[in-house]
Design a protein around this motif. Structure first.
Motif, PDB file in Angstrom:
ATOM      1  N   THR A  67      58.133  41.261  66.742  1.00  0.00           N
ATOM      2  CA  THR A  67      58.347  40.232  65.724  1.00  0.00           C
ATOM      3  C   THR A  67      58.622  40.899  64.387  1.00  0.00           C
ATOM      4  O   THR A  67      57.982  41.885  64.012  1.00  0.00           O
ATOM      5  CB  THR A  67      57.124  39.315  65.590  1.00  0.00           C
ATOM      6  OG1 THR A  67      55.953  40.096  65.305  1.00  0.00           O
ATOM      7  CG2 THR A  67      56.880  38.524  66.869  1.00  0.00           C
ATOM      8  N   TYR A  68      59.586  40.321  63.697  1.00  0.00           N
ATOM      9  CA  TYR A  68      59.955  40.803  62.362  1.00  0.00           C
ATOM     10  C   TYR A  68      59.394  39.812  61.353  1.00  0.00           C
ATOM     11  O   TYR A  68      59.752  38.630  61.358  1.00  0.00           O
ATOM     12  CB  TYR A  68      61.474  40.894  62.250  1.00  0.00           C
ATOM     13  CG  TYR A  68      61.973  41.511  60.963  1.00  0.00           C
ATOM     14  CD1 TYR A  68      61.601  42.803  60.596  1.00  0.00           C
ATOM     15  CD2 TYR A  68      62.841  40.814  60.129  1.00  0.00           C
ATOM     16  CE1 TYR A  68      62.076  43.374  59.420  1.00  0.00           C
ATOM     17  CE2 TYR A  68      63.319  41.378  58.961  1.00  0.00           C
ATOM     18  CZ  TYR A  68      62.935  42.657  58.617  1.00  0.00           C
ATOM     19  OH  TYR A  68      63.406  43.213  57.457  1.00  0.00           O
ATOM     20  N   ASP A  69      58.494  40.281  60.506  1.00  0.00           N
ATOM     21  CA  ASP A  69      57.796  39.433  59.541  1.00  0.00           C
ATOM     22  C   ASP A  69      58.320  39.738  58.146  1.00  0.00           C
ATOM     23  O   ASP A  69      58.004  40.769  57.564  1.00  0.00           O
ATOM     24  CB  ASP A  69      56.290  39.683  59.628  1.00  0.00           C
ATOM     25  CG  ASP A  69      55.481  38.780  58.717  1.00  0.00           C
ATOM     26  OD1 ASP A  69      56.084  38.006  57.954  1.00  0.00           O
ATOM     27  OD2 ASP A  69      54.242  38.857  58.773  1.00  0.00           O
ATOM     28  N   ARG A  70      59.112  38.819  57.608  1.00  0.00           N
ATOM     29  CA  ARG A  70      59.649  38.980  56.251  1.00  0.00           C
ATOM     30  C   ARG A  70      59.077  37.942  55.304  1.00  0.00           C
ATOM     31  O   ARG A  70      59.546  37.788  54.178  1.00  0.00           O
ATOM     32  CB  ARG A  70      61.181  38.919  56.274  1.00  0.00           C
ATOM     33  CG  ARG A  70      61.728  37.599  56.745  1.00  0.00           C
ATOM     34  CD  ARG A  70      63.233  37.676  57.009  1.00  0.00           C
ATOM     35  NE  ARG A  70      63.975  38.081  55.845  1.00  0.00           N
ATOM     36  CZ  ARG A  70      64.456  37.263  54.923  1.00  0.00           C
ATOM     37  NH1 ARG A  70      64.234  35.947  55.028  1.00  0.00           N
ATOM     38  NH2 ARG A  70      65.133  37.711  53.901  1.00  0.00           N
ATOM     39  N   GLY A  71      58.057  37.201  55.766  1.00  0.00           N
ATOM     40  CA  GLY A  71      57.510  36.119  54.965  1.00  0.00           C
ATOM     41  C   GLY A  71      58.324  34.851  55.151  1.00  0.00           C
ATOM     42  O   GLY A  71      59.348  34.820  55.851  1.00  0.00           O
ATOM     43  N   ASN A  72      57.878  33.777  54.534  1.00  0.00           N
ATOM     44  CA  ASN A  72      58.582  32.503  54.595  1.00  0.00           C
ATOM     45  C   ASN A  72      59.506  32.341  53.388  1.00  0.00           C
ATOM     46  O   ASN A  72      59.374  33.061  52.391  1.00  0.00           O
ATOM     47  CB  ASN A  72      57.595  31.350  54.675  1.00  0.00           C
ATOM     48  CG  ASN A  72      56.794  31.377  55.961  1.00  0.00           C
ATOM     49  OD1 ASN A  72      57.312  31.760  57.019  1.00  0.00           O
ATOM     50  ND2 ASN A  72      55.536  30.982  55.890  1.00  0.00           N
ATOM     51  N   GLY A  73      60.434  31.390  53.476  1.00  0.00           N
ATOM     52  CA  GLY A  73      61.414  31.230  52.421  1.00  0.00           C
ATOM     53  C   GLY A  73      61.686  29.774  52.105  1.00  0.00           C
ATOM     54  O   GLY A  73      61.141  28.850  52.722  1.00  0.00           O
ATOM     55  N   ALA A  74      62.547  29.555  51.125  1.00  0.00           N
ATOM     56  CA  ALA A  74      62.945  28.215  50.714  1.00  0.00           C
ATOM     57  C   ALA A  74      64.419  28.231  50.336  1.00  0.00           C
ATOM     58  O   ALA A  74      64.938  29.230  49.839  1.00  0.00           O
ATOM     59  CB  ALA A  74      62.096  27.726  49.529  1.00  0.00           C
ATOM     60  N   VAL A  75      65.089  27.107  50.570  1.00  0.00           N
ATOM     61  CA  VAL A  75      66.523  26.981  50.303  1.00  0.00           C
ATOM     62  C   VAL A  75      66.771  25.607  49.696  1.00  0.00           C
ATOM     63  O   VAL A  75      66.076  24.639  50.021  1.00  0.00           O
ATOM     64  CB  VAL A  75      67.345  27.175  51.597  1.00  0.00           C
ATOM     65  CG1 VAL A  75      66.919  26.208  52.686  1.00  0.00           C
ATOM     66  CG2 VAL A  75      68.836  27.068  51.328  1.00  0.00           C
ATOM     67  N   VAL A  76      67.778  25.511  48.803  1.00  0.00           N
ATOM     68  CA  VAL A  76      68.045  24.240  48.134  1.00  0.00           C
ATOM     69  C   VAL A  76      69.544  23.968  48.068  1.00  0.00           C
ATOM     70  O   VAL A  76      70.352  24.888  47.896  1.00  0.00           O
ATOM     71  CB  VAL A  76      67.440  24.222  46.711  1.00  0.00           C
ATOM     72  CG1 VAL A  76      68.113  25.248  45.801  1.00  0.00           C
ATOM     73  CG2 VAL A  76      67.509  22.817  46.102  1.00  0.00           C
ATOM     74  N   SER A 150      62.523  36.175  67.479  1.00  0.00           N
ATOM     75  CA  SER A 150      62.099  37.481  66.988  1.00  0.00           C
ATOM     76  C   SER A 150      61.623  37.481  65.545  1.00  0.00           C
ATOM     77  O   SER A 150      60.885  38.389  65.153  1.00  0.00           O
ATOM     78  CB  SER A 150      63.253  38.490  67.116  1.00  0.00           C
ATOM     79  OG  SER A 150      64.390  38.034  66.398  1.00  0.00           O
ATOM     80  N   VAL A 151      62.029  36.505  64.739  1.00  0.00           N
ATOM     81  CA  VAL A 151      61.695  36.489  63.317  1.00  0.00           C
ATOM     82  C   VAL A 151      60.665  35.392  63.055  1.00  0.00           C
ATOM     83  O   VAL A 151      60.836  34.253  63.490  1.00  0.00           O
ATOM     84  CB  VAL A 151      62.950  36.249  62.453  1.00  0.00           C
ATOM     85  CG1 VAL A 151      62.595  36.268  60.969  1.00  0.00           C
ATOM     86  CG2 VAL A 151      64.006  37.315  62.754  1.00  0.00           C
ATOM     87  N   THR A 152      59.587  35.745  62.348  1.00  0.00           N
ATOM     88  CA  THR A 152      58.508  34.784  62.124  1.00  0.00           C
ATOM     89  C   THR A 152      58.817  33.780  61.029  1.00  0.00           C
ATOM     90  O   THR A 152      58.137  32.758  60.916  1.00  0.00           O
ATOM     91  CB  THR A 152      57.208  35.520  61.740  1.00  0.00           C
ATOM     92  OG1 THR A 152      57.411  36.239  60.507  1.00  0.00           O
ATOM     93  CG2 THR A 152      56.787  36.498  62.824  1.00  0.00           C
ATOM     94  N   GLU A 153      59.827  34.016  60.219  1.00  0.00           N
ATOM     95  CA  GLU A 153      60.078  33.210  59.021  1.00  0.00           C
ATOM     96  C   GLU A 153      60.214  31.716  59.305  1.00  0.00           C
ATOM     97  O   GLU A 153      60.931  31.292  60.213  1.00  0.00           O
ATOM     98  CB  GLU A 153      61.358  33.687  58.330  1.00  0.00           C
ATOM     99  CG  GLU A 153      61.691  32.907  57.071  1.00  0.00           C
ATOM    100  CD  GLU A 153      63.013  33.346  56.452  1.00  0.00           C
ATOM    101  OE1 GLU A 153      63.187  33.145  55.237  1.00  0.00           O
ATOM    102  OE2 GLU A 153      63.868  33.892  57.180  1.00  0.00           O
ATOM    103  N   ARG A 154      59.526  30.916  58.491  1.00  0.00           N
ATOM    104  CA  ARG A 154      59.729  29.467  58.437  1.00  0.00           C
ATOM    105  C   ARG A 154      60.391  29.157  57.109  1.00  0.00           C
ATOM    106  O   ARG A 154      59.930  29.567  56.056  1.00  0.00           O
ATOM    107  CB  ARG A 154      58.395  28.719  58.555  1.00  0.00           C
ATOM    108  CG  ARG A 154      58.568  27.200  58.600  1.00  0.00           C
ATOM    109  CD  ARG A 154      57.271  26.473  58.936  1.00  0.00           C
ATOM    110  NE  ARG A 154      56.317  26.527  57.838  1.00  0.00           N
ATOM    111  CZ  ARG A 154      55.189  27.226  57.831  1.00  0.00           C
ATOM    112  NH1 ARG A 154      54.858  27.977  58.866  1.00  0.00           N
ATOM    113  NH2 ARG A 154      54.376  27.202  56.788  1.00  0.00           N
ATOM    114  N   LEU A 155      61.508  28.425  57.168  1.00  0.00           N
ATOM    115  CA  LEU A 155      62.294  28.144  55.971  1.00  0.00           C
ATOM    116  C   LEU A 155      62.071  26.689  55.552  1.00  0.00           C
ATOM    117  O   LEU A 155      62.169  25.769  56.372  1.00  0.00           O
ATOM    118  CB  LEU A 155      63.773  28.390  56.256  1.00  0.00           C
ATOM    119  CG  LEU A 155      64.729  28.480  55.066  1.00  0.00           C
ATOM    120  CD1 LEU A 155      64.312  29.583  54.112  1.00  0.00           C
ATOM    121  CD2 LEU A 155      66.160  28.727  55.556  1.00  0.00           C
TER     122      LEU A 155
END
Length: 232
Positions: A67-76, A150-155
């Motif tokens: 798993t690749y953990d880059r943290g969570n993000g936000a988009v607008v 593979s990526v933990t990120e929740r956007l």
């Protein structure tokens, strides 16, 4: 035993215990985490996890996942229904470039990692840095795991109205972080067409534009294009 940065001793970002993620999870009785190995502790974190998984037929088997953990993000997606436009960005994305994109220049909605902020604060920060606008009321559209294999990120997805009066800066991103972002003021109909012909090939942006067309500010039941003098 040699001390391991990010595990026993602080890494270059001051983090320890990076191998603890996932240990002790018990929300799913069919999954039992056995071991977590830190395989890379760069700016983001790569882990190899071994776990027991109970299949639907009742058999247990041992599996491994990285798993690749880059943290969570936000988009607008900022939108102007009066002019029928949305604000997007264009910037170079090396991963796309190395994977067959013609020049790596992707058209996207403004986005960024949360870091230590909540999603609402983070998306306002990104809009100011990348687009040069100060956002007013935000609509939370939905949250999504963008590459759950593979990526933990929740956007976290947002939309917000804007006008020319909301332009309070130049945008362009943070130069010290290597950003060189072009701000695009695009007619919504063209932006939607760009998702069909490949000029927009970014998943999060396609999702927001489709939402805007189906359920958002440009949905037919809500939006009637402003008629110019002499029309109608």
């Amino acid at each position: 035993m040699t001390a391991r940065p990010g595990v026993d001793t602080p890494d270059h970002r001051g983090r320890t215990g990076l191998d603890r993620a996932g240990r002790g999870l018990d929300r799913n009785p069919d999954v039992v985490v056995q071991a977590v190995e830190l395989t890379s502790e760069g700016w983001h974190v790569l882990r190899r996890t071994t776990f027991d998984y109970r299949r639907r037929d009742g058999r247990w088997e041992t599996q491994q996942r990285e798993t690749y953990d880059r943290g969570n993000g936000a988009v607008v997606l900022p939108y102007d229904t009066e002019r029928g436009c949305v604000l997007l960005t264009r910037q170079f994305r090396y991963p796309a470039y190395v994977n067959d994109h013609p020049d790596g220049m992707l058209v996207e909605a403004a986005a960024g990692l949360l870091d230590a902020d909540d999603p609402f604060t983070a998306v306002r920060r990104e809009a100011a840095e990348e687009l040069g606008i100060t956002l007013g009321p935000l609509t939370h559209v939905f949250d999504a795991y963008m590459s759950p294999g593979s990526v933990t990120e929740r956007l976290h997805f947002f939309a917000a109205p804007y006008t020319e009066a909301d332009r309070t800066g130049a945008g362009g991103g943070v130069e010290a972080e290597g950003e060189d972002i072009e701000v695009l003021d695009v007619p919504f109909a063209e932006a939607l067409a760009m998702t069909r012909d490949g000029r927009v090939a970014d998943g999060k942006t396609i999702m927001l534009l489709q939402w805007a067309a189906l359920d958002g500010p440009f949905a037919p039941r809500r939006y009637q294009p402003r008629q110019r003098p002499g029309q109608g």
